[in-house]
Write a protein that holds these residues in place. Structure first.
Motif, PDB file in Angstrom:
ATOM      1  N   LEU A   1       0.823  -1.217   0.000  1.00  0.00           N
ATOM      2  CA  LEU A   1       0.000   0.000   0.000  1.00  0.00           C
ATOM      3  C   LEU A   1       0.856   1.267   0.000  1.00  0.00           C
ATOM      4  O   LEU A   1       0.323   2.372   0.010  1.00  0.00           O
ATOM      5  CB  LEU A   1      -0.925   0.008   1.224  1.00  0.00           C
ATOM      6  N   GLY A   2       2.182   1.084   0.000  1.00  0.00           N
ATOM      7  CA  GLY A   2       3.052   2.261  -0.040  1.00  0.00           C
ATOM      8  C   GLY A   2       3.130   3.000   1.285  1.00  0.00           C
ATOM      9  O   GLY A   2       3.518   4.167   1.332  1.00  0.00           O
ATOM     10  N   LEU A   3       2.767   2.318   2.382  1.00  0.00           N
ATOM     11  CA  LEU A   3       2.738   3.019   3.670  1.00  0.00           C
ATOM     12  C   LEU A   3       4.098   3.091   4.346  1.00  0.00           C
ATOM     13  O   LEU A   3       4.227   3.646   5.430  1.00  0.00           O
ATOM     14  CB  LEU A   3       1.695   2.369   4.591  1.00  0.00           C
ATOM     15  N   ASN A   4       5.107   2.528   3.676  1.00  0.00           N
ATOM     16  CA  ASN A   4       6.476   2.680   4.166  1.00  0.00           C
ATOM     17  C   ASN A   4       7.082   4.005   3.671  1.00  0.00           C
ATOM     18  O   ASN A   4       8.207   4.339   4.013  1.00  0.00           O
ATOM     19  CB  ASN A   4       7.338   1.479   3.737  1.00  0.00           C
ATOM     20  N   LYS A   5       6.320   4.727   2.842  1.00  0.00           N
ATOM     21  CA  LYS A   5       6.780   6.037   2.364  1.00  0.00           C
ATOM     22  C   LYS A   5       5.844   7.105   2.928  1.00  0.00           C
ATOM     23  O   LYS A   5       4.792   6.803   3.459  1.00  0.00           O
ATOM     24  CB  LYS A   5       6.684   6.110   0.835  1.00  0.00           C
ATOM     25  N   SER A   6       6.204   8.389   2.725  1.00  0.00           N
ATOM     26  CA  SER A   6       5.263   9.440   3.101  1.00  0.00           C
ATOM     27  C   SER A   6       4.737  10.106   1.834  1.00  0.00           C
ATOM     28  O   SER A   6       5.398  10.119   0.792  1.00  0.00           O
ATOM     29  CB  SER A   6       5.909  10.446   4.037  1.00  0.00           C
ATOM     30  N   TRP A   7       3.517  10.616   1.923  1.00  0.00           N
ATOM     31  CA  TRP A   7       2.787  11.132   0.765  1.00  0.00           C
ATOM     32  C   TRP A   7       2.280  12.536   1.054  1.00  0.00           C
ATOM     33  O   TRP A   7       1.752  12.801   2.132  1.00  0.00           O
ATOM     34  CB  TRP A   7       1.585  10.218   0.461  1.00  0.00           C
ATOM     35  N   ARG A   8       2.414  13.411   0.072  1.00  0.00           N
ATOM     36  CA  ARG A   8       1.916  14.782   0.218  1.00  0.00           C
ATOM     37  C   ARG A   8       0.658  14.971  -0.602  1.00  0.00           C
ATOM     38  O   ARG A   8       0.623  14.635  -1.787  1.00  0.00           O
ATOM     39  CB  ARG A   8       2.994  15.775  -0.239  1.00  0.00           C
ATOM     40  N   MET A   9      -0.351  15.507   0.032  1.00  0.00           N
ATOM     41  CA  MET A   9      -1.650  15.630  -0.619  1.00  0.00           C
ATOM     42  C   MET A   9      -2.130  17.081  -0.639  1.00  0.00           C
ATOM     43  O   MET A   9      -1.925  17.817   0.316  1.00  0.00           O
ATOM     44  CB  MET A   9      -2.671  14.792   0.145  1.00  0.00           C
ATOM     45  N   ILE A  10      -2.773  17.466  -1.733  1.00  0.00           N
ATOM     46  CA  ILE A  10      -3.479  18.746  -1.772  1.00  0.00           C
ATOM     47  C   ILE A  10      -4.968  18.486  -2.037  1.00  0.00           C
ATOM     48  O   ILE A  10      -5.332  17.427  -2.553  1.00  0.00           O
ATOM     49  CB  ILE A  10      -2.926  19.690  -2.873  1.00  0.00           C
ATOM     50  N   ILE A  11      -5.810  19.449  -1.667  1.00  0.00           N
ATOM     51  CA  ILE A  11      -7.233  19.360  -1.963  1.00  0.00           C
ATOM     52  C   ILE A  11      -7.623  20.608  -2.751  1.00  0.00           C
ATOM     53  O   ILE A  11      -7.298  21.728  -2.339  1.00  0.00           O
ATOM     54  CB  ILE A  11      -8.089  19.274  -0.675  1.00  0.00           C
ATOM     55  N   VAL A  12      -8.275  20.407  -3.869  1.00  0.00           N
ATOM     56  CA  VAL A  12      -8.769  21.542  -4.659  1.00  0.00           C
ATOM     57  C   VAL A  12     -10.299  21.563  -4.573  1.00  0.00           C
ATOM     58  O   VAL A  12     -10.958  20.556  -4.884  1.00  0.00           O
ATOM     59  CB  VAL A  12      -8.300  21.443  -6.123  1.00  0.00           C
TER      60      VAL A  12
ATOM     61  N   ILE B   1      -0.548  13.287  -4.155  1.00  0.00           N
ATOM     62  CA  ILE B   1      -1.969  12.996  -4.345  1.00  0.00           C
ATOM     63  C   ILE B   1      -2.744  14.297  -4.543  1.00  0.00           C
ATOM     64  O   ILE B   1      -2.669  15.199  -3.701  1.00  0.00           O
ATOM     65  CB  ILE B   1      -2.550  12.278  -3.104  1.00  0.00           C
ATOM     66  N   GLY B   2      -3.471  14.377  -5.634  1.00  0.00           N
ATOM     67  CA  GLY B   2      -4.331  15.531  -5.879  1.00  0.00           C
ATOM     68  C   GLY B   2      -5.774  15.141  -5.623  1.00  0.00           C
ATOM     69  O   GLY B   2      -6.309  14.250  -6.279  1.00  0.00           O
ATOM     70  N   THR B   3      -6.410  15.774  -4.637  1.00  0.00           N
ATOM     71  CA  THR B   3      -7.805  15.466  -4.314  1.00  0.00           C
ATOM     72  C   THR B   3      -8.705  16.521  -4.955  1.00  0.00           C
ATOM     73  O   THR B   3      -8.470  17.712  -4.775  1.00  0.00           O
ATOM     74  CB  THR B   3      -7.995  15.438  -2.782  1.00  0.00           C
ATOM     75  N   ILE B   4      -9.708  16.071  -5.698  1.00  0.00           N
ATOM     76  CA  ILE B   4     -10.601  16.996  -6.407  1.00  0.00           C
ATOM     77  C   ILE B   4     -11.985  16.999  -5.763  1.00  0.00           C
ATOM     78  O   ILE B   4     -12.674  15.973  -5.748  1.00  0.00           O
ATOM     79  CB  ILE B   4     -10.717  16.625  -7.903  1.00  0.00           C
TER      80      ILE B   4
ATOM     81  N   ALA C   1       1.649  15.452 -10.158  1.00  0.00           N
ATOM     82  CA  ALA C   1       0.995  14.592  -9.155  1.00  0.00           C
ATOM     83  C   ALA C   1       1.075  13.129  -9.609  1.00  0.00           C
ATOM     84  O   ALA C   1       1.159  12.850 -10.813  1.00  0.00           O
ATOM     85  CB  ALA C   1      -0.464  15.009  -8.963  1.00  0.00           C
ATOM     86  N   LEU C   2       1.049  12.215  -8.656  1.00  0.00           N
ATOM     87  CA  LEU C   2       1.170  10.789  -8.987  1.00  0.00           C
ATOM     88  C   LEU C   2      -0.180  10.087  -9.108  1.00  0.00           C
ATOM     89  O   LEU C   2      -0.288   9.026  -9.718  1.00  0.00           O
ATOM     90  CB  LEU C   2       2.001  10.079  -7.921  1.00  0.00           C
ATOM     91  N   GLY C   3      -1.209  10.675  -8.506  1.00  0.00           N
ATOM     92  CA  GLY C   3      -2.531  10.050  -8.574  1.00  0.00           C
ATOM     93  C   GLY C   3      -3.592  11.035  -8.141  1.00  0.00           C
ATOM     94  O   GLY C   3      -3.288  12.052  -7.513  1.00  0.00           O
ATOM     95  N   ILE C   4      -4.848  10.724  -8.509  1.00  0.00           N
ATOM     96  CA  ILE C   4      -5.959  11.634  -8.231  1.00  0.00           C
ATOM     97  C   ILE C   4      -7.039  10.914  -7.428  1.00  0.00           C
ATOM     98  O   ILE C   4      -7.449   9.802  -7.756  1.00  0.00           O
ATOM     99  CB  ILE C   4      -6.550  12.191  -9.550  1.00  0.00           C
ATOM    100  N   TRP C   5      -7.462  11.593  -6.352  1.00  0.00           N
ATOM    101  CA  TRP C   5      -8.586  11.111  -5.550  1.00  0.00           C
ATOM    102  C   TRP C   5      -9.760  12.010  -5.916  1.00  0.00           C
ATOM    103  O   TRP C   5      -9.776  13.184  -5.553  1.00  0.00           O
ATOM    104  CB  TRP C   5      -8.221  11.231  -4.077  1.00  0.00           C
TER     105      TRP C   5
END
Lengths: 211, 211
Positions: free
Chosen positions: B80-91, B150-153, B172-176
């Motif tokens: 799940l990639g939880l051994n890394k840290s992830w930066r997220m924005i919300i638009v 992560i880009g959250t829309i 961004a690497l993926g979109i929520w």
């Protein structure tokens, strides 16, 4: 217990709301027929998956003529219960409860928000999305006055089970659960877990980066 | 394109976050092993489904000894990639954007909310969940200063595609995606649609009542 012949696969069920949305849009535009290729493309399935999906609940379309939109829309609306109206309450009016209460598209789905409940005395009596927040202690009497079809749970995980039990006792028909906890109930539950959803995205990102 | 041997079925992927949550809880309690029966019960699958799930990404457990929790947790966390840290924005910081920004469990998943964006001048400059709302016009320069994973829309359906394109262009690497619209993008997208979710519940209620 259930009639095996009429069972629709879980994957098809998860696509029914998407079919409904696209067909509704086309129908609103006055479009009468759509080819299986075009409909499949819009939904994001292959034409063969589309045929398999639709064959599970009826016989639609003639070879070469495409699918009749309004006929298909009526069948899917009936499967989804959209030919009836539904009364919904939300318990737990924090940020997420507020966002759900304010969701603009329930009306299109014949769903009416009839009450909001919270434990916070500072919230009780205030109005969100045109609906007054009541004290959760009033829930049993509310259920006696006005039948509730859908109980939406936006409480803490700790409170969710007790709320689900109150909903079941009150006669709700199903639970829409946003609390990150598995509920013990005999009612149908649709669980929507933000934390699980983003982990599925992380899995896809992570797998892609490793390829 | 992808390595067939390492592909995990979509159903198993959708259960990985649930495995992760339960195993994390057990691990936090200091529990070392769990029987396949017990774990299957907690997840809501059969013991045979459980074995099929876990066999897709490793060899765990010895017959009669159950599964080693921390070993299993490490494997799933890595998937799940939880051994890394992830930066997220919300638009889009409306009710739903606010609710997501305020979601308390991102930290547990190594996800950090680094920025919020909106078009409304009345919102720009205000703070939600400890993060200042910026004008959406600042997005391209923000991406140059600070990488976004992560880009959250949470915008309107009309604005979503343009936002997705800005996110992809920015790296961004993926979109929520919470906007009820299918995005055209080469990035992985996890779509969460409130309207579709409640229709799945209505289907279950409706079917049950007709039996």
């Amino acid at each position: 217990m259930s009639d095996e012949g009429s069972a629709i696969s879980p994957k098809t069920i998860s696509r029914l709301p998407i079919y409904w949305r696209y067909l509704k849009e086309l129908d609103d535009f006055g479009i009468e027929r759509i080819s299986s290729q075009e409909l499949a493309k819009r939904i994001g399935v292959t034409p063969s998956q589309l045929r398999q999906d639709l064959n599970q609940f009826g016989q639609f379309g003639q070879h070469g003529y495409g699918y009749p939109i309004s006929e298909l829309l009526i069948s899917i609306s009936r499967l989804l219960g959209l030919n009836k109206s539904w009364r919904m309450i939300i318990v737990g009016v924090g940020n997420l409860g507020k966002a759900i209460a304010s969701y603009p598209n329930f009306g299109k789905r014949n769903i009416k928000l009839t009450a909001l409940f919270d434990v916070d005395p500072g919230k009780v009596g205030t109005v969100v999305a045109g609906v007054k927040i009541r004290n959760i202690s009033e829930m049993p009497s509310f259920f006696k006055e006005q039948p509730v079809d859908i109980g939406t749970i936006c409480t803490t995980p700790e409170a969710a089970q007790a709320v689900a039990e109150m909903m079941e006792a009150g006669g709700a028909l199903g639970i829409w659960n946003f609390a990150p906890v598995k509920l013990k109930t005999s009612l149908p539950v649709k669980h929507l877990h933000l934390g699980d959803s983003i982990l599925e995205l992380l899995y896809c990102i992570n797998r892609r980066n490793e390829e």
